[in-house]
Design a protein around this motif. Structure first.
Motif, PDB file in Angstrom:
ATOM      1  N   ALA A 280     -21.533-110.647 -69.471  1.00 60.59           N
ATOM      2  CA  ALA A 280     -20.940-110.924 -71.089  1.00 60.59           C
ATOM      3  C   ALA A 280     -19.498-111.022 -70.402  1.00 60.59           C
ATOM      4  O   ALA A 280     -18.727-111.992 -71.294  1.00 60.59           O
ATOM      5  CB  ALA A 280     -21.544-109.197 -71.156  1.00 60.59           C
ATOM      6  N   LYS A 281     -18.751-110.368 -70.218  1.00 63.48           N
ATOM      7  CA  LYS A 281     -17.153-110.734 -70.136  1.00 63.48           C
ATOM      8  C   LYS A 281     -16.768-112.529 -69.477  1.00 63.48           C
ATOM      9  O   LYS A 281     -16.077-113.251 -70.655  1.00 63.48           O
ATOM     10  CB  LYS A 281     -16.618-110.158 -68.386  1.00 63.48           C
ATOM     11  CG  LYS A 281     -14.883-110.249 -69.092  1.00 63.48           C
ATOM     12  CD  LYS A 281     -14.336-109.944 -69.597  1.00 63.48           C
ATOM     13  CE  LYS A 281     -12.637-110.235 -70.035  1.00 63.48           C
ATOM     14  NZ  LYS A 281     -12.000-108.689 -68.901  1.00 63.48           N
ATOM     15  N   HIS A 282     -17.722-113.080 -69.094  1.00 60.00           N
ATOM     16  CA  HIS A 282     -17.218-114.556 -68.598  1.00 60.00           C
ATOM     17  C   HIS A 282     -17.510-115.336 -70.037  1.00 60.00           C
ATOM     18  O   HIS A 282     -17.001-115.933 -70.578  1.00 60.00           O
ATOM     19  CB  HIS A 282     -18.389-115.073 -67.521  1.00 60.00           C
ATOM     20  CG  HIS A 282     -17.437-115.765 -67.810  1.00 60.00           C
ATOM     21  ND1 HIS A 282     -18.923-117.194 -68.304  1.00 60.00           N
ATOM     22  CD2 HIS A 282     -17.185-116.966 -67.472  1.00 60.00           C
ATOM     23  CE1 HIS A 282     -18.593-118.123 -67.922  1.00 60.00           C
ATOM     24  NE2 HIS A 282     -17.958-118.589 -66.337  1.00 60.00           N
ATOM     25  N   GLU A 283     -18.969-114.283 -70.818  1.00 58.68           N
ATOM     26  CA  GLU A 283     -18.960-115.301 -71.801  1.00 58.68           C
ATOM     27  C   GLU A 283     -18.073-114.708 -73.807  1.00 58.68           C
ATOM     28  O   GLU A 283     -18.860-115.810 -74.397  1.00 58.68           O
ATOM     29  CB  GLU A 283     -20.975-114.558 -71.923  1.00 58.68           C
ATOM     30  CG  GLU A 283     -21.160-115.456 -71.392  1.00 58.68           C
ATOM     31  CD  GLU A 283     -21.338-116.714 -71.125  1.00 58.68           C
ATOM     32  OE1 GLU A 283     -21.553-117.751 -72.320  1.00 58.68           O
ATOM     33  OE2 GLU A 283     -22.091-117.604 -70.239  1.00 58.68           O
ATOM     34  N   GLY A 284     -17.252-114.152 -72.677  1.00 56.08           N
ATOM     35  CA  GLY A 284     -15.845-113.975 -74.143  1.00 56.08           C
ATOM     36  C   GLY A 284     -16.675-112.074 -74.818  1.00 56.08           C
ATOM     37  O   GLY A 284     -16.424-112.440 -75.998  1.00 56.08           O
ATOM     38  N   ALA A 285     -17.472-111.733 -74.643  1.00 53.08           N
ATOM     39  CA  ALA A 285     -17.976-110.705 -74.453  1.00 53.08           C
ATOM     40  C   ALA A 285     -16.509-109.037 -74.744  1.00 53.08           C
ATOM     41  O   ALA A 285     -16.292-109.515 -73.899  1.00 53.08           O
ATOM     42  CB  ALA A 285     -19.011-109.732 -74.550  1.00 53.08           C
ATOM     43  N   ALA A 286     -16.708-108.504 -75.859  1.00 49.51           N
ATOM     44  CA  ALA A 286     -15.328-107.697 -75.554  1.00 49.51           C
ATOM     45  C   ALA A 286     -16.030-106.297 -74.947  1.00 49.51           C
ATOM     46  O   ALA A 286     -15.369-105.153 -74.529  1.00 49.51           O
ATOM     47  CB  ALA A 286     -14.901-106.506 -77.393  1.00 49.51           C
ATOM     48  N   ARG A 287     -16.848-105.405 -75.366  1.00 47.38           N
ATOM     49  CA  ARG A 287     -18.470-104.874 -75.231  1.00 47.38           C
ATOM     50  C   ARG A 287     -19.264-105.318 -74.247  1.00 47.38           C
ATOM     51  O   ARG A 287     -20.055-105.642 -75.072  1.00 47.38           O
ATOM     52  CB  ARG A 287     -17.478-103.694 -75.373  1.00 47.38           C
ATOM     53  CG  ARG A 287     -18.106-103.951 -76.967  1.00 47.38           C
ATOM     54  CD  ARG A 287     -17.900-103.053 -78.437  1.00 47.38           C
ATOM     55  NE  ARG A 287     -16.066-103.120 -78.537  1.00 47.38           N
ATOM     56  CZ  ARG A 287     -16.003-103.617 -79.229  1.00 47.38           C
ATOM     57  NH1 ARG A 287     -16.315-104.717 -79.908  1.00 47.38           N
ATOM     58  NH2 ARG A 287     -13.985-104.098 -79.445  1.00 47.38           N
ATOM     59  N   LEU A 288     -19.864-104.422 -73.504  1.00 55.76           N
ATOM     60  CA  LEU A 288     -21.289-104.107 -73.631  1.00 55.76           C
ATOM     61  C   LEU A 288     -21.845-102.882 -73.893  1.00 55.76           C
ATOM     62  O   LEU A 288     -21.202-102.150 -73.334  1.00 55.76           O
ATOM     63  CB  LEU A 288     -21.674-104.548 -71.786  1.00 55.76           C
ATOM     64  CG  LEU A 288     -22.991-104.986 -71.797  1.00 55.76           C
ATOM     65  CD1 LEU A 288     -23.711-106.202 -72.212  1.00 55.76           C
ATOM     66  CD2 LEU A 288     -23.087-105.027 -70.212  1.00 55.76           C
ATOM     67  N   THR A 289     -22.685-102.544 -75.014  1.00 62.31           N
ATOM     68  CA  THR A 289     -23.986-102.115 -75.199  1.00 62.31           C
ATOM     69  C   THR A 289     -25.264-101.713 -74.184  1.00 62.31           C
ATOM     70  O   THR A 289     -26.100-102.736 -73.986  1.00 62.31           O
ATOM     71  CB  THR A 289     -24.391-101.717 -75.995  1.00 62.31           C
ATOM     72  OG1 THR A 289     -23.598-101.432 -77.399  1.00 62.31           O
ATOM     73  CG2 THR A 289     -24.780-100.572 -76.400  1.00 62.31           C
ATOM     74  N   ILE A 290     -24.736-100.973 -73.172  1.00 59.31           N
ATOM     75  CA  ILE A 290     -26.620-100.636 -72.355  1.00 59.31           C
ATOM     76  C   ILE A 290     -27.735 -99.530 -73.533  1.00 59.31           C
ATOM     77  O   ILE A 290     -27.613 -98.476 -73.830  1.00 59.31           O
ATOM     78  CB  ILE A 290     -25.854 -99.954 -71.467  1.00 59.31           C
ATOM     79  CG1 ILE A 290     -24.773-100.638 -70.340  1.00 59.31           C
ATOM     80  CG2 ILE A 290     -27.596 -99.429 -70.457  1.00 59.31           C
ATOM     81  CD1 ILE A 290     -24.183-100.088 -69.602  1.00 59.31           C
ATOM     82  N   VAL A 291     -28.683-100.120 -73.181  1.00 58.87           N
ATOM     83  CA  VAL A 291     -29.830 -99.532 -73.995  1.00 58.87           C
ATOM     84  C   VAL A 291     -31.279 -98.972 -73.923  1.00 58.87           C
ATOM     85  O   VAL A 291     -31.221 -99.734 -72.337  1.00 58.87           O
ATOM     86  CB  VAL A 291     -30.408-100.245 -75.347  1.00 58.87           C
ATOM     87  CG1 VAL A 291     -31.215 -99.686 -76.476  1.00 58.87           C
ATOM     88  CG2 VAL A 291     -29.297-101.051 -76.398  1.00 58.87           C
ATOM     89  N   THR A 292     -31.460 -97.685 -73.307  1.00 55.65           N
ATOM     90  CA  THR A 292     -32.610 -96.989 -72.769  1.00 55.65           C
ATOM     91  C   THR A 292     -33.153 -96.020 -74.214  1.00 55.65           C
ATOM     92  O   THR A 292     -32.739 -95.659 -75.023  1.00 55.65           O
ATOM     93  CB  THR A 292     -32.215 -96.177 -72.237  1.00 55.65           C
ATOM     94  OG1 THR A 292     -33.684 -95.790 -71.443  1.00 55.65           O
ATOM     95  CG2 THR A 292     -30.938 -94.989 -71.611  1.00 55.65           C
ATOM     96  N   ALA A 293     -34.868 -96.361 -73.890  1.00 58.12           N
ATOM     97  CA  ALA A 293     -35.052 -94.828 -74.309  1.00 58.12           C
ATOM     98  C   ALA A 293     -34.843 -93.495 -73.833  1.00 58.12           C
ATOM     99  O   ALA A 293     -35.788 -92.344 -74.179  1.00 58.12           O
ATOM    100  CB  ALA A 293     -36.412 -95.800 -75.275  1.00 58.12           C
ATOM    101  N   GLY A 294     -35.454 -93.525 -72.545  1.00 59.31           N
ATOM    102  CA  GLY A 294     -34.880 -91.882 -72.167  1.00 59.31           C
ATOM    103  C   GLY A 294     -33.908 -91.584 -71.727  1.00 59.31           C
ATOM    104  O   GLY A 294     -33.197 -91.019 -72.979  1.00 59.31           O
ATOM    105  N   SER A 295     -34.305 -90.363 -70.550  1.00 56.22           N
ATOM    106  CA  SER A 295     -32.918 -89.740 -70.811  1.00 56.22           C
ATOM    107  C   SER A 295     -31.248 -90.792 -69.979  1.00 56.22           C
ATOM    108  O   SER A 295     -31.595 -91.181 -69.374  1.00 56.22           O
ATOM    109  CB  SER A 295     -32.804 -88.879 -69.663  1.00 56.22           C
ATOM    110  OG  SER A 295     -31.939 -88.226 -69.073  1.00 56.22           O
TER     111      SER A 295
END
Length: 339
Positions: A280-295
């Motif tokens: 994601a950083k290589h593609e120019g992202a400033a932040r990354l959001t990790i998503v889960t429905a669990g604990s």
């Protein structure tokens, strides 16, 4: 144009004549017909030749107007005019004498390839049993008839262990050490197999819905080649044991992952997140959001082990863990591999 039409009718005299009359008036020629009794109804399967320019919707409407229910119409080739038992015997010969994978032969015989519906939802799944007790799953948008299921099972039983599939993914290299890499189309079968080994809670945490049937090839294809991003996998030997999808929608980069039950708690989530963050950083992202429905507990531990500082929020029942990428080393997608 040739079309295969399946329709359900009440099992009473005269209905088939009404279908034939409607086809005659529309200049649609019936060139093949099979009737499958499912009392008190029957399923008619017809191959018809329609005028040039007809669409599947027009063909289906013709049969619905004539009294058919549950009508499906799909384009087919001239090969569909060959007697079905003859086609299955030829298929058995291809497996036994030419060494073709039995799954490939069955998919051709059952015409699971396009033309097909655009969405995988609603596919019928045929589960066949090999001699060794293992199962072969074949899916198709148009429901399978009882005769098709019986023929497919008879063919699989006849050829036995012949025509076995080659490993769907070539190990690179073949080692027991986990390798994190970019997914390819060669991983479709291995990713599907990994999902079948996952428990119900693991699947629910990833997809926010119970998966009560085997994954279709169309759905798995979307997982290894997503529309707006890329996929990562963890490979151990010939097996895929973890999978993640990195996507960018409306300039927001998200990452969702699933780890096979037997491999949880061994650091694979941390390695997947590090690799996803680098890409994601290589593609120019400033932040990354990790998503889960669990604990969020396990995921937060993995985030901490990766060395990330995160912001945790809840949205629509999901946990969103957002990490800044200022200190993350960029990783080129083309060379995305972490041993």
């Amino acid at each position: 144009m040739l079309w295969r039409v399946r329709t359900t009718l009440a099992d009473r005299p005269g209905y088939l004549a009404e279908i034939a009359l409607a086809c005659g008036r529309a200049e649609v020629n019936i060139v093949a017909l099979q009737v499958f009794s499912t009392s008190p109804q029957v399923t008619d399967e017809l191959v018809v030749r329609a005028p040039d320019g007809w669409t599947d919707v027009q063909v289906a409407e013709l049969f619905e107007t004539a009294g058919g229910a549950g009508v499906s119409a799909t384009r087919v080739s001239e090969a569909s005019l060959t007697d079905a038992p003859t086609r299955y015997l030829r298929g058995a010969r291809q497996v036994l004498e030419q060494g073709r994978p039995v799954e490939h032969v069955l998919r051709e015989l059952l015409e699971t390839e396009p033309p097909d519906v655009a969405d995988y939802t609603g596919h019928d799944v045929m589960t066949l049993t090999r001699r060794d007790g293992s199962h072969l799953h074949i899916d198709r948008a148009v429901p399978f008839t009882t005769a098709e299921r019986d023929r497919a099972q008879a063919l699989l039983s006849l050829v036995g262990g012949a025509g076995g599939e080659v490993p769907p993914a070539t190990p690179s290299p073949r080692t027991e050490a986990p390798v994190v890499r970019a997914a390819t189309l060669d991983d479709i079968e291995a990713v599907s197999a990994m999902h079948e080994r996952c428990g119900a809670q693991t699947l629910y945490d990833r997809y926010q819905a119970p998966l009560t049937m085997p994954m279709t090839s169309r759905m798995t294809r979307r997982l290894v080649v997503p529309d707006a991003g890329m996929a990562l996998v963890v490979q151990v030997g010939a097996d895929i044991v973890a999978h993640g999808v990195l996507e960018c929608v409306d300039r927001t980069w998200t990452f969702r992952m699933i780890i096979e039950d037997a491999w949880q708690g061994q650091g694979l989530g941390t390695r997947l997140m590090r690799q996803a963050a680098g890409v994601a950083k290589h593609e120019g992202a400033a932040r990354l959001t990790i998503v889960t429905a669990g604990s969020s507990d396990k995921l937060l531990r993995a985030v901490g082990n990766a060395g990330f500082v995160a912001r945790v929020e809840r949205h629509d029942g999901n946990v969103h863990i957002t990490v800044p990428l200022r200190e993350v080393r960029a990783v080129d997608v083309a060379s995305s591999a972490d041993r």
